[in-house]
Design an enzyme around this catalytic site. Structure first.
Site, PDB file in Angstrom:
ATOM      1  N   ASN A  98      -7.024   2.095  -0.739  1.00  0.00           N
ATOM      2  CA  ASN A  98      -6.123   1.816  -1.859  1.00  0.00           C
ATOM      3  C   ASN A  98      -6.922   1.573  -3.131  1.00  0.00           C
ATOM      4  O   ASN A  98      -8.012   0.970  -3.103  1.00  0.00           O
ATOM      5  CB  ASN A  98      -5.167   0.657  -1.542  1.00  0.00           C
ATOM      6  CG  ASN A  98      -5.840  -0.601  -1.076  1.00  0.00           C
ATOM      7  OD1 ASN A  98      -6.899  -0.555  -0.459  1.00  0.00           O
ATOM      8  ND2 ASN A  98      -5.236  -1.740  -1.352  1.00  0.00           N
TER       9      ASN A  98
ATOM     10  N   GLU B 105      -6.259   0.042  -6.853  1.00  0.00           N
ATOM     11  CA  GLU B 105      -5.302  -0.706  -7.686  1.00  0.00           C
ATOM     12  C   GLU B 105      -5.615  -0.546  -9.171  1.00  0.00           C
ATOM     13  O   GLU B 105      -6.666  -0.026  -9.550  1.00  0.00           O
ATOM     14  CB  GLU B 105      -5.312  -2.179  -7.265  1.00  0.00           C
ATOM     15  CG  GLU B 105      -4.877  -2.339  -5.816  1.00  0.00           C
ATOM     16  CD  GLU B 105      -4.656  -3.773  -5.379  1.00  0.00           C
ATOM     17  OE1 GLU B 105      -5.141  -4.704  -6.046  1.00  0.00           O
ATOM     18  OE2 GLU B 105      -3.978  -3.945  -4.339  1.00  0.00           O
TER      19      GLU B 105
ATOM     20  N   CYS C 246       3.905   2.327   3.585  1.00  0.00           N
ATOM     21  CA  CYS C 246       5.060   2.052   2.719  1.00  0.00           C
ATOM     22  C   CYS C 246       5.982   3.276   2.680  1.00  0.00           C
ATOM     23  O   CYS C 246       5.614   4.378   3.104  1.00  0.00           O
ATOM     24  CB  CYS C 246       4.597   1.662   1.313  1.00  0.00           C
ATOM     25  SG  CYS C 246       4.103   3.066   0.295  1.00  0.00           S
TER      26      CYS C 246
ATOM     27  N   GLU D 138      -3.189   5.805   2.075  1.00  0.00           N
ATOM     28  CA  GLU D 138      -2.663   6.992   2.754  1.00  0.00           C
ATOM     29  C   GLU D 138      -2.486   8.156   1.783  1.00  0.00           C
ATOM     30  O   GLU D 138      -2.787   9.305   2.103  1.00  0.00           O
ATOM     31  CB  GLU D 138      -1.292   6.689   3.383  1.00  0.00           C
ATOM     32  CG  GLU D 138      -1.303   5.605   4.444  1.00  0.00           C
ATOM     33  CD  GLU D 138      -1.081   4.207   3.899  1.00  0.00           C
ATOM     34  OE1 GLU D 138      -1.563   3.900   2.781  1.00  0.00           O
ATOM     35  OE2 GLU D 138      -0.428   3.406   4.583  1.00  0.00           O
TER      36      GLU D 138
ATOM     37  N   CYS E 136       4.607   6.444   0.878  1.00  0.00           N
ATOM     38  CA  CYS E 136       3.602   7.189   1.655  1.00  0.00           C
ATOM     39  C   CYS E 136       4.258   7.952   2.799  1.00  0.00           C
ATOM     40  O   CYS E 136       3.848   9.073   3.122  1.00  0.00           O
ATOM     41  CB  CYS E 136       2.527   6.249   2.177  1.00  0.00           C
ATOM     42  SG  CYS E 136       1.452   5.658   0.859  1.00  0.00           S
TER      43      CYS E 136
HETATM   44  N1  THU Z   1      -1.102  -0.481   0.440  1.00  0.00           N
HETATM   45  C1  THU Z   1      -1.689   0.626   1.005  1.00  0.00           C
HETATM   46  O1  THU Z   1      -2.732   1.102   0.538  1.00  0.00           O
HETATM   47  N2  THU Z   1      -1.097   1.178   2.077  1.00  0.00           N
HETATM   48  C2  THU Z   1      -0.014   0.661   2.725  1.00  0.00           C
HETATM   49  O2  THU Z   1       0.404   1.212   3.732  1.00  0.00           O
HETATM   50  C3  THU Z   1       0.654  -0.545   2.198  1.00  0.00           C
HETATM   51  C4  THU Z   1       0.143  -1.040   0.909  1.00  0.00           C
HETATM   52  C5  THU Z   1      -1.792  -1.125  -0.676  1.00  0.00           C
HETATM   53  C6  THU Z   1      -1.149  -1.025  -2.015  1.00  0.00           C
HETATM   54  C7  THU Z   1      -1.721  -2.252  -2.709  1.00  0.00           C
HETATM   55  O3  THU Z   1      -3.002  -1.944  -3.222  1.00  0.00           O
HETATM   56  C8  THU Z   1      -1.897  -3.254  -1.594  1.00  0.00           C
HETATM   57  O4  THU Z   1      -1.893  -2.508  -0.391  1.00  0.00           O
HETATM   58  C9  THU Z   1      -0.832  -4.333  -1.542  1.00  0.00           C
HETATM   59  O5  THU Z   1       0.435  -3.789  -1.563  1.00  0.00           O
END
Ligand code: THU
Length: 123
Positions: free
Chosen positions: A40, A42, A83, A53, A86
């Site tokens: 991820n 941010e 989520c 993902e 994704c």
């Molecule tokens: N996040 C993901 O990378 N994948 C997931 O399946 C759920 C959430 C990340 C997004 C954000 O950077 C952090 O997790 C908190 O939501």
């Protein structure tokens, strides 16, 4: 441990998540066995954050892979799960994708994308 989960754990180490402090790693296996990883990423404008993902998927498609067998997702959570955004993005390319959900304790569960996203939208 499953090789794909190991690659997701490695990818998770690159997570840029200073705001949520929730690091996620993903490893997406294409039909020919090539593995594309993601973490991820941010942003200070929170809504611009991209999940692990989708990073893996975008890397893969932009490199010419469009058929996929499995994805491993790792997070420090008792029950990690992708989520909704994704799920939809993965569904575009692989409705029957096998999803290995793993946490940092090494616990895993395997589910099918079509079960996580029933009646998905498709053209
Ligand atoms: N996040 C993901 O990378 N994948 C997931 O399946 C759920 C959430 C990340 C997004 C954000 O950077 C952090 O997790 C908190 O939501």
């Amino acid at each position: 441990m499953n090789e794909l989960v190991k690659k997701a754990i490695e990818a998770r180490q690159k997570s840029y998540s200073p705001y949520s402090k929730f690091a996620v790693g993903a490893a997406l296996e294409a039909e020919d066995g090539t593995v594309f990883t993601g973490c991820n990423v941010e942003n200070a404008s929170y809504g611009l954050t991209v999940c692990a993902e989708r990073i893996a998927l975008m890397k893969a498609v932009s490199e010419g892979a469009i058929k996929f067998r499995r994805i491993a997702i790792v997070a420090d959570h008792p029950q990690p799960t992708p989520c909704g955004a994704c799920r939809q993005v993965l569904y575009e390319f692989a409705p029957e994708l096998e999803i290995i959900l793993a946490n940092t304790k090494g616990e895993t569960e395997t589910v099918k994308l079509s079960n996580l996203l029933p009646k998905a939208f498709r053209f």
